[in-house]
Design an enzyme around this catalytic site. Sequence first.
Site, PDB file in Angstrom:
ATOM      1  N   GLU A  95      -5.231   1.868   2.020  1.00  0.00           N
ATOM      2  CA  GLU A  95      -5.193   0.737   2.942  1.00  0.00           C
ATOM      3  C   GLU A  95      -5.533   1.167   4.354  1.00  0.00           C
ATOM      4  OE1 GLU A  95      -2.730  -1.756   5.878  1.00  0.00           O
ATOM      5  OE2 GLU A  95      -2.867   0.382   5.470  1.00  0.00           O
ATOM      6  N   GLU A  96      -5.034   2.341   4.736  1.00  0.00           N
ATOM      7  CA  GLU A  96      -5.204   2.790   6.114  1.00  0.00           C
ATOM      8  C   GLU A  96      -6.652   3.088   6.468  1.00  0.00           C
ATOM      9  OE1 GLU A  96      -2.992   2.473   8.175  1.00  0.00           O
ATOM     10  OE2 GLU A  96      -1.015   2.739   7.276  1.00  0.00           O
TER      11      GLU A  96
ATOM     12  N   HIS B 121       2.487   4.832  13.036  1.00  0.00           N
ATOM     13  CA  HIS B 121       1.359   5.760  12.895  1.00  0.00           C
ATOM     14  C   HIS B 121       1.611   7.098  13.593  1.00  0.00           C
ATOM     15  CE1 HIS B 121      -2.078   2.816  11.606  1.00  0.00           C
ATOM     16  NE2 HIS B 121      -1.068   2.858  10.761  1.00  0.00           N
TER      17      HIS B 121
ATOM     18  N   HIS C 162       0.835  -1.206   0.000  1.00  0.00           N
ATOM     19  CA  HIS C 162       0.000   0.000   0.000  1.00  0.00           C
ATOM     20  C   HIS C 162       0.865   1.249   0.000  1.00  0.00           C
ATOM     21  CE1 HIS C 162       0.093   1.579   4.222  1.00  0.00           C
ATOM     22  NE2 HIS C 162       0.257   0.318   4.592  1.00  0.00           N
TER      23      HIS C 162
ATOM     24  N   ASP D 279       4.142  -5.202   3.774  1.00  0.00           N
ATOM     25  CA  ASP D 279       3.620  -4.068   4.528  1.00  0.00           C
ATOM     26  C   ASP D 279       4.464  -3.921   5.796  1.00  0.00           C
ATOM     27  OD1 ASP D 279       2.083  -2.166   5.759  1.00  0.00           O
ATOM     28  OD2 ASP D 279       0.197  -3.248   5.603  1.00  0.00           O
TER      29      ASP D 279
ATOM     30  N   ASP E 152       5.741   2.515   7.245  1.00  0.00           N
ATOM     31  CA  ASP E 152       4.359   2.081   7.012  1.00  0.00           C
ATOM     32  C   ASP E 152       3.679   3.009   6.003  1.00  0.00           C
ATOM     33  OD1 ASP E 152       1.809   1.045   7.183  1.00  0.00           O
ATOM     34  OD2 ASP E 152       1.382   1.958   9.120  1.00  0.00           O
TER      35      ASP E 152
END
Length: 501
Positions: free
Chosen positions: A306-307, A434, A262, A335, A274
Site C-alpha cells: 500500500e505504501e 511514518h 494493508h 487503515d 500504520d
Amino acid sequence: MKIRSLVSLFALSPLASAIPTSIESRALPLVQSNLLRRVLLRSNLLAKSKTLEGFAYATPERNRVFGSPGHNATVNYLYDQIAALGDYYDVELQPFVELYTDGTATLKVDGVDQEAGLFTYSPSGKFTQPLVSVSNFGCEAADYPSTLTGKIALISRGSCEFGLKSARAGAAGAVAAVIYDNVDGPAFAGTLGAAVRPEGPLIPTAGITLARGTALKNQLTGNATLTGDLDIVSIRENRTTYNVIAQTKGGDPNNVLVLTAHTDSVDEGPGINDNGSGTIGLLEVAIQLAKYSVNNAIRFVWVSAEEFGLLGSTFYVASLSDAEKAKIRLNLNFDMIASPNYKYGIYDGDGGAFGMAGAPGSGEAEKLFQDYFTNDAGLKWVPEEFSGRSDYAPFADAGIPAGGLFTGAEGIKTPEEQALFGGQAGVAYDVNYHQAGDNVNNLNMDAFIQNNKAIAHAVATYGRSFESLPPRTPTKMVKREQRGRKTGHRHRHLDRFLLVE
C-alpha cells in the site's frame, strides 16, 4: 504456497490453535454483534501488535516494508493464524511482483539545507543548477517557462499527480524537480506513481515543506537568483510480495463482505499503527468469527505494498472478473485505527460532508458506523473525507460500495476535536506517522479496542443480512453538492501514493 525464509518466527498462537478445526462437527450459532464484540480483548490486540513489532525488530532494517523479511514474516503469520482455524476459511496467498524503490535525497539552496524528501520512482541524479519557479501547479505544459532548460524546476503541490509534474518538467528540459507542499507539515515526499510516464521523462524529484518552498518562490518572484545543489541516490528492484485472502466457507458466496487492511510499513519504521492496527484488528475479528456461522460470506483481504501506491489492493481488484466483482456487496477498509492522539473518523460515503460520494451502499455503510458509535458505543465521531486515497480506492473505482474507519495520521487535531475526543489540539493525530517511533508504544489502546469492536459490529451485521444496503449498482465515486461545514481533515496517509490535492 508459503513463504518460509524465517521459519522460526512463524509459531502459531495458542488462541488460534484452540479453535475447533471442523465447522462440520458441530452447529455454530449465527453471529451476533454483541457476542462477537464481547470476546474482543485489548490484551490480544496488544500481544499480536507486539508480534508484528518483533518481526520488524528481528531484521537489520527494523521495518516491514513490502518484500522485506519483516513483511514476509507478517504475511506468513497471517496465513498461519487463519489456517490454524481449520476448515472455517479458505485461505490463500496471492503473489505479485512490483518495483521497490528506496534511496536518499539532499537539497541545499545557496548552501542552506532544505531537508528534502525522496519521491519513490525518482531516478538518481546530482546537479548544481539555478532554480526556476513554475507557474500555477505545473499540471500543464504551458506552466513551464522556456528558461527552464538545464535547470531545476520549483513546483507547488496540487491539482494533479506528482508524476505528471515531474514528467512535464522533464519534457520542458529541466534536469530535476523540487515539489513543495501546499499545507503546513513535516518533511514532505510522495511517489511519482510509476517508473515511466507518457507525457515526458521522469527526472530526479525531491520534496520540501510548504514553508521552505514558499520562501524560495518568493525570492525567485523578487528576481533573486538561487542555486540548488540536489543529490538523489535511488535504488530500484523488483520484489515478489503477497496478499493474504481468507473467505468463510459458510455464508452465501454470491453476497460477500470484503474487509481490507494493508500489511506493509514504510522504510522508516515497524508501522504498528500504520497499519499494524488495521492488520491485527481484522485478524482478531477473523479469529473470533470462527466461533459463529454467517448467512453471507465474509472475506478478509490483507493487502501488500500500500505504501508504494495501493499496489496490492489494485492488483487484487484487477484480478477479479466482472462476475466476481458483482458478488461484493461492500468493501470496508481499516487503515490506522489506533492513533495516539486519535479521532473517530468515519468515511463520508454519501458525500454529505466532503462532496465525494461512493457507489450506492457507501452511504449506508457510513450510517451503520455512525449509528454504532452513537447508539451502541456512546462515542462521538467526525466524517472523514472519502477521497479515494486508501485501499478502498480500487474497489470504489470498480463501482463497489466502500467505507471504513480512520483515527488520523499527521494532520493536526482541532480544538473542536479535542472537545470531542480528548487529547491535544494543535498536535498531530500520530506524531510518529511514518517514523521509527511507530511501534507498540505508539498505540492508543482505547481507540484500538473501540474501532475493533466497530469492525466486529459491521461483520456481524452484514454477516447476518445485507438488507440495509441497496441492490448492487456499479457506480464510481462521484462529486455531489456539499452539505454543511467541512469538518474532517485531509488524509495524507498515502503521501507515497497521493496524486491529487
